[in-house]
Design an enzyme around this catalytic site. Structure first.
Site, mmCIF file in Angstrom:
data_model
loop_
_atom_site.group_PDB
_atom_site.id
_atom_site.type_symbol
_atom_site.label_atom_id
_atom_site.label_comp_id
_atom_site.label_asym_id
_atom_site.label_seq_id
_atom_site.Cartn_x
_atom_site.Cartn_y
_atom_site.Cartn_z
ATOM 1 N N HIS A 26 1.107 -1.080 -0.032
ATOM 2 C CA HIS A 26 -0.059 0.258 -0.210
ATOM 3 C C HIS A 26 1.128 1.557 -0.394
ATOM 4 C CE1 HIS A 26 -4.092 1.885 1.063
ATOM 5 N NE2 HIS A 26 -3.316 2.625 0.889
ATOM 6 N N HIS A 28 1.531 5.206 -2.258
ATOM 7 C CA HIS A 28 1.043 5.783 -3.418
ATOM 8 C C HIS A 28 2.176 6.340 -4.262
ATOM 9 C CE1 HIS A 28 -3.490 5.619 -2.349
ATOM 10 N NE2 HIS A 28 -2.893 5.331 -1.265
ATOM 11 N N HIS A 210 -9.986 0.662 -1.865
ATOM 12 C CA HIS A 210 -9.693 1.554 -0.706
ATOM 13 C C HIS A 210 -11.429 1.453 0.010
ATOM 14 C CE1 HIS A 210 -6.304 3.157 -1.746
ATOM 15 N NE2 HIS A 210 -5.968 4.118 -0.972
ATOM 16 N N GLU A 213 -10.825 3.050 6.037
ATOM 17 C CA GLU A 213 -10.858 3.794 6.470
ATOM 18 C C GLU A 213 -11.257 4.954 7.426
ATOM 19 O OE1 GLU A 213 -6.366 5.356 7.477
ATOM 20 O OE2 GLU A 213 -7.247 5.856 4.747
#
Length: 355
Positions: A26, A28, A210, A213
């Site tokens: 994970h 970016h 995603h 969260e």
């Protein structure tokens, strides 16, 4: 020694986290940039950076309201703006690979939304070609395996996601290993992205959106129902529902947990609260990730270190997290086997200075 003196503290004998083989699942693209590189490229082109990216770095962030997310996204956009040339892109990817290698990663999956760069780099196809070549080159130079995840933006129209899914499908087996969905999960209708994920699924790509969260268990359920993920980015708020924990475990979906992201964005107040043990105890595979080191100030090894420090995780627990990261990666099978053997050897070795 007087009666009030404390005995000297003996440092704990612990194994080196960077020496522990692991996979980074994970990460970016822009968020992987070194802070020093951001400053250098901004100075080169006369780009003004906010003080939260200079004197006050890493920035104080909280995204639990719309204003907080807007500030986070603004900082991300500013960072993206310093990437002006092909060499800048290659430098970012190489430095990310070198940093991960130094942290013990043997396999890194980096995700990017080409639509955020296409206008500057000749379109989304040309930019994807550039990143794939940069990943190939960085992998060779850093000595680690790498794969690319093409990620759509849930704040844009679902038709844009379909375009990116078709783009990703064209590169399946040629550098692109997965398809994701990122940005503020409180925006957009998750079900409307199902078609895009179907395109990616038919191409044999890993499905790694995603979820869970900034929104709770009910959104995780939507992701499971409509996007059919093999892994879910974050997913920590599954801990709020025994039913959702059970469903994730039963379906075999892994979670990419990013402790410094969770605390930096205000999802949890402390590292002690990040529910890694609860997720693992429920039978869920957990892979630790750094998410956006540029904005959170911590890279891959830091995720293991904060759990060791804040939750008193043993080396055996950390080794198991590393095993899960490797096994739930999309790395070649021989790399997975070698990494698991390396993890076992790390755990079997005595801690430094042990008798």
């Amino acid at each position: 020694m007087t009666g009030t003196d404390e005995p000297p503290v003996t440092p704990a004998r612990v194994r080196s986290i960077p020496a522990l083989p692991k996979a980074h699942l994970h990460l970016h693209f822009t968020g992987s940039m070194r802070h020093s590189t951001l400053l250098e490229l901004a100075e080169r082109d006369g780009i003004h950076l906010p003080t939260s990216l200079t004197d006050e770095w890493p920035p104080e962030l909280s995204t639990m309201d719309e204003k907080g997310w807007f500030r986070f996204q603004r900082l991300y956009d500013v960072a993206r703006s310093v990437l002006r040339t092909e060499d800048d892109v290659r430098r970012l990817v190489l430095e990310a690979a070198l940093d991960d290698a130094a942290d013990g990663s043997v396999w890194t999956e980096i995700q990017v939304d080409p639509s955020g760069y296409g206008a500057r780099f000749g379109g989304i196809t040309a930019f994807t070609d550039l990143v794939i070549d940069a990943v190939r080159e960085a992998s060779e130079r850093a000595g680690i395996g790498m794969g690319l995840v093409v990620a759509a933006n849930r704040t844009r129209h679902p038709l844009d996601a379909r375009t990116l899914a078709r783009l990703a499908a064209q590169y399946a087996g040629r550098g692109v290993i997965g398809f994701g969905l990122s940005n503020d999960e409180r925006r957009g209708d998750t079900a409307s992205f199902a078609h895009a994920f179907s395109i990616a699924e038919r191409a044999g790509l890993a499905l790694v959106p995603h979820g869970g969260e900034l929104r709770g268990p009910e959104h995780i359920t939507q992701c499971l129902d409509h996007l059919h993920p093999s892994r879910l980015g974050h997913g920590v708020r599954a801990a709020e529902s025994e039913a959702v924990l059970g469903r994730i475990a039963d379906t075999g979906v892994a979670l990419e947990v990013c402790p410094t992201s969770n605390v930096s964005l205000g999802v949890y107040a402390t590292f002690e609260e990040v529910p890694v043990r609860q997720l693992v105890a429920a039978g869920i595979d957990v892979a630790l990730g750094a998410d956006d080191p540029l904005l959170f100030g911590s890279r891959l090894a830091g995720q293991y270190n904060v759990l060791r420090a804040a939750q008193d995780m043993s080396d055996a627990e950390l080794a198991e997290l590393a095993r899960m990261s490797v096994r739930r990666s999309y790395a070649p099978s021989d790399l997975v086997s070698d990494a698991v053997a390396g993890i076992d050897a790390w755990l079997a070795s005595p801690p430094p200075d042990a008798p």
